[in-house]
Enzyme design. Structure first.
Site, PDB file in Angstrom:
ATOM      1  N   HIS A  67      11.775   3.693  20.400  1.00 40.16           N
ATOM      2  CA  HIS A  67      12.817   3.235  21.346  1.00 40.16           C
ATOM      3  C   HIS A  67      12.207   3.036  22.735  1.00 40.16           C
ATOM      4  O   HIS A  67      12.508   2.047  23.418  1.00 40.16           O
ATOM      5  CB  HIS A  67      13.954   4.253  21.454  1.00 40.16           C
ATOM      6  CG  HIS A  67      14.809   4.356  20.222  1.00 40.16           C
ATOM      7  ND1 HIS A  67      15.573   3.317  19.750  1.00 40.16           N
ATOM      8  CD2 HIS A  67      15.015   5.383  19.357  1.00 40.16           C
ATOM      9  CE1 HIS A  67      16.210   3.702  18.652  1.00 40.16           C
ATOM     10  NE2 HIS A  67      15.880   4.944  18.393  1.00 40.16           N
TER      11      HIS A  67
ATOM     12  N   THR B 212      11.987   8.078  18.527  1.00 38.15           N
ATOM     13  CA  THR B 212      12.261   8.060  19.967  1.00 38.15           C
ATOM     14  C   THR B 212      11.154   7.315  20.714  1.00 38.15           C
ATOM     15  O   THR B 212      11.423   6.563  21.656  1.00 38.15           O
ATOM     16  CB  THR B 212      12.351   9.513  20.504  1.00 38.15           C
ATOM     17  OG1 THR B 212      13.384  10.173  19.785  1.00 38.15           O
ATOM     18  CG2 THR B 212      12.660   9.550  21.984  1.00 38.15           C
TER      19      THR B 212
END
Ligand code: NAD
Ligand code: ZN
Length: 345
Positions: free
Chosen positions: A43, A40
């Site tokens: 990202h 995450t």
């Protein structure tokens, strides 16, 4: 204090000097010791379409951490200054239908630290006291700092499954997949077949206790051999890759269970008639960690020494070397990557 900040709507992170967070009456201030780096965070670093739709810079990134409580708000009774803690990074409302029926992991009001509010890649983080989770004295800050992804693996492996004696296929041996291999082993699975396209990660899966670690092309044969052609009782889908998801449905036995953690990057086609319905299987979608049954299970496995994730941590960096941490994850050659944020001070 130092904080790794998503400064604006562009690629990258900045290590900045920012004020120490203030806490509300029901919050605690935690001095961060270790913090896990996650896909995450990559990202958000890369500022991909998901991050652009979800995140509102500037904010401090990071949602996996451990540390020592430095200050507590006036209403806090469950946590004291000096306590060694980690924390559930999903902050839920506590009032909705889901929260009140023991399903807070799917609370629609969830706010995630390091995504929706300031996170843990910093010297200090403010957390609601109710999210703090005490670490056993035997559990290191490094392992405390990866309770979030380990909890994902515990949730996937143990919720609704019956692993003692079971045959298990783990598709995808990223950090969460290799944790799941070790958990399945600790929970008494009789065969654990792990699949990945990456030889480094297959080696890690072997170290964590896989009875067979194979490429996707070899997985069907490995499952046939281990189950006398029946198919596995349980698949833990840890890749999010469509080919692996189809393989999960193909290699689970009739009436078996597929636990889906991996998140496909975009919509995919599934032949529900043959892949799900006529196989009579149960599919469970995993979101985060159950509050707090997953945390209790995880703590008990760690306290007993039944499950040890140490071998999964392959890289440790100081916050200053954040670019190397992101690069290590992107290389595919890492297991779990963590920041050692502060030592004894
Ligand atoms: P990761 O990307 O490091 O691991 C995925 C692994 O799958 C990689 O090692 C990759 O080589 C492997 N893979 C690729 N193609 C494959 C194939 N055909 N068969 C088998 N393996 C294949 O990710 P991670 O950090 O371990 O997380 C795993 C997944 O879980 C990701 O999709 C992530 O987004 C998701 N996730 C979900 C939740 C949740 O709450 N549902 C929480 C955290 C992460
Ligand atoms: Zn809620």
């Amino acid at each position: 204090m130092r904080a790794l900040v998503k400064a604006g709507p562009t690629e990258g992170f900045e290590l900045r000097d920012v004020p120490v967070p203030t806490i509300r009456e029901d919050e605690v201030l935690i001095r961060v010791r270790a913090a896990g780096v996650c896909g995450t965070d990559v990202h958000i670093h890369d500022w991909d379409a998901w991050a652009q739709g979800r995140c509102r810079p500037p904010f401090t990134v990071g949602h996996e951490f451990s540390g020592v409580v430095e200050r507590v708000g006036g209403l806090v009774t469950s946590v004291q200054v000096g306590d060694r803690v980690t924390a559930e990074g999903h902050i839920v409302c506590g009032r909705c239908h889901l929260c009140r029926t023991g399903n807070a992991h799917v609370c629609p009001e969830t706010k995630i630290i390091g995504v929706d509010r300031d996170g843990a890649f910093a010297d200090y983080i403010a957390m609601p006291a109710s999210n703090a989770w005490h670490l056993d004295p035997a559990v290191s800050f490094a392992i405390g700092g990866i309770h979030d992804p380990m909890g994902n693996a515990f949730h996937t492996a143990l919720h609704g499954t019956q692993l003692p004696g079971a045959t298990v296929l783990v598709t995808g041996c990223g950090p969460i997949g290799i944790f799941a291999v070790g958990i399945a082993k600790a929970a008494g699975a009789s065969a654990i077949i792990a699949s990945d396209v990456n030889p480094t990660r297959l080696a890690l899966a072997r170290r964590m206790g896989a009875t067979a670690a194979v490429t996707p092309a070899e997985a069907a044969e490995a499952v046939r051999a281990a189950t006398h052609g029946l198919g596995v009782d349980v698949v833990l889908e840890m890749s999010g890759v469509p080919a692996a998801i189809h393989q999960a449905f193909a290699l689970v036995r009739v009436g078996g269970r597929v636990q889906m953690l991996g998140i496909p990057a975009k919509p995919m086609e599934v032949d529900f008639a043959t892949e799900v319905i006529f196989k009579g299987i149960t599919v469970y979608g995993v979101v985060g960690r159950r509050m707090y049954d997953t945390w209790i299970e995880m703590t008990q496995f760690l306290r007993a020494g039944q499950f040890d994730p140490t071998a999964a941590i392959t890289h440790t960096f100081p916050l200053e070397r954040h670019a190397e941490a992101i690069a290590a994850i992107k290389s595919g050659e890492a297991g779990k990557v963590i920041f050692e944020v502060s030592g004894d001070r």
